[in-house]
Design an enzyme around this catalytic site. Structure first.
Site, mmCIF file in Angstrom:
data_model
loop_
_atom_site.group_PDB
_atom_site.id
_atom_site.type_symbol
_atom_site.label_atom_id
_atom_site.label_comp_id
_atom_site.label_asym_id
_atom_site.label_seq_id
_atom_site.Cartn_x
_atom_site.Cartn_y
_atom_site.Cartn_z
ATOM 1 C CB CYS A 245 -0.822 0.146 1.177
ATOM 2 S SG CYS A 245 -2.060 1.410 1.239
ATOM 3 C CB CYS A 246 3.776 2.412 2.186
ATOM 4 S SG CYS A 246 3.037 2.523 3.737
ATOM 5 C CB CYS B 48 5.895 4.962 4.607
ATOM 6 S SG CYS B 48 6.943 6.306 3.794
ATOM 7 C CB CYS C 33 -2.252 6.496 6.114
ATOM 8 S SG CYS C 33 -1.669 7.134 4.491
ATOM 9 C CB CYS D 255 -1.190 2.210 8.662
ATOM 10 S SG CYS D 255 -1.870 1.011 7.361
#
Length: 251
Positions: free
Chosen positions: A129-130, A240, A214, A217
């Protein structure tokens, strides 16, 4: 006899080397932050620069420092689509107040469609995702710059404890500098600067968020925990991907 014309060549070498980072660290050893930061920016010692800001708990300090020297230094913000609403409001407040030039960076829609169509990749693959929402957009944006300023501080976590002021960005072969103006600031230094310049705090700080990323998280931090313990809690993950833990410092 005609003079030979010099052949134009593209310089494909790195912008900066480890020796450059060492030289800069030594050059400004013992110098106050505002003084060496002004010398770097006004003297173009790092070429074309940008600030990378998350508009998190302590971001206002670095943004204020740099905007007082040159408000035209661009501020890059990764709009991941997963931020707290409070972060976006804080971003807009600081932009209006400090008057810097902000550039919002977005993930590629094609990447999201093929690799995170549900928007839930954070729940089973936070690294992926990062990568989609932060690492790739920033890498593309930084191609235009020779150096970036970060807000990392040694007291935030053990993985940041030994970072220098100047280091070479190892994310690719471009040899950009990564500059950490606040790396040797303490938590008390940060608090004092907020008070001295009457800077607004991120609204989530008073709710127990000393480090803010975010929304999915990030959790509040309990008393006695590391300041970044609330980031990717439960995962073997401390950064990240923009910054690599354990990078060798250049002294």
């Amino acid at each position: 006899m005609n003079e030979l014309r010099a052949i134009d060549r593209l310089d494909t070498g790195p912008r900066f080397t480890e020796q450059d980072a060492i030289r800069l660290n030594r050059m400004f050893r013992g110098t106050e932050t505002e003084e060496w930061l002004r010398a770097v920016i006004e003297g173009s010692l790092a070429g074309d620069t940008a600030v990378v800001s998350s508009f998190g708990a302590e971001s206002a300090v670095l943004l204020h420092l740099i905007s007082q020297i040159d408000p035209n230094v661009p501020v890059l913000f990764l709009e991941t689509g997963k931020h707290f609403p409070e972060t976006l409001a804080y971003r807009d407040e600081l932009t209006d107040r400090l008057g810097f030039r902000r550039i919002d960076l977005y993930p590629e829609l094609a990447d999201l469609k093929t690799r995170d169509e549900s928007g839930l990749r954070w729940s089973y693959d936070p690294d992926g995702c990062c990568e989609l929402r932060k690492v790739r957009p920033l890498a593309k944006a930084l191609e235009e710059y020779d150096a970036s300023f970060t807000g990392r501080k040694a007291f935030q976590s053990s993985t940041r404890a030994n970072l220098p002021r100047f280091e070479v960005d190892t994310s690719d072969a471009q040899g950009r500098l990564k500059i950490n103006p606040l790396i040797d600031w303490s938590a008390d230094d940060i608090t004092a600067y907020f008070e001295k310049h009457d800077l607004p705090r991120h609204p989530l700080v008073e709710r127990g968020f000393p480090s803010i990323g975010c929304m999915p998280c990030t959790r509040p931090v309990a008393e006695g925990e590391d300041a970044r313990a609330g980031r990717w809690s439960g995962w073997d993950k401390v950064e990240c991907g923009i910054h690599r833990p354990g990078e060798e410092p250049f002294l």
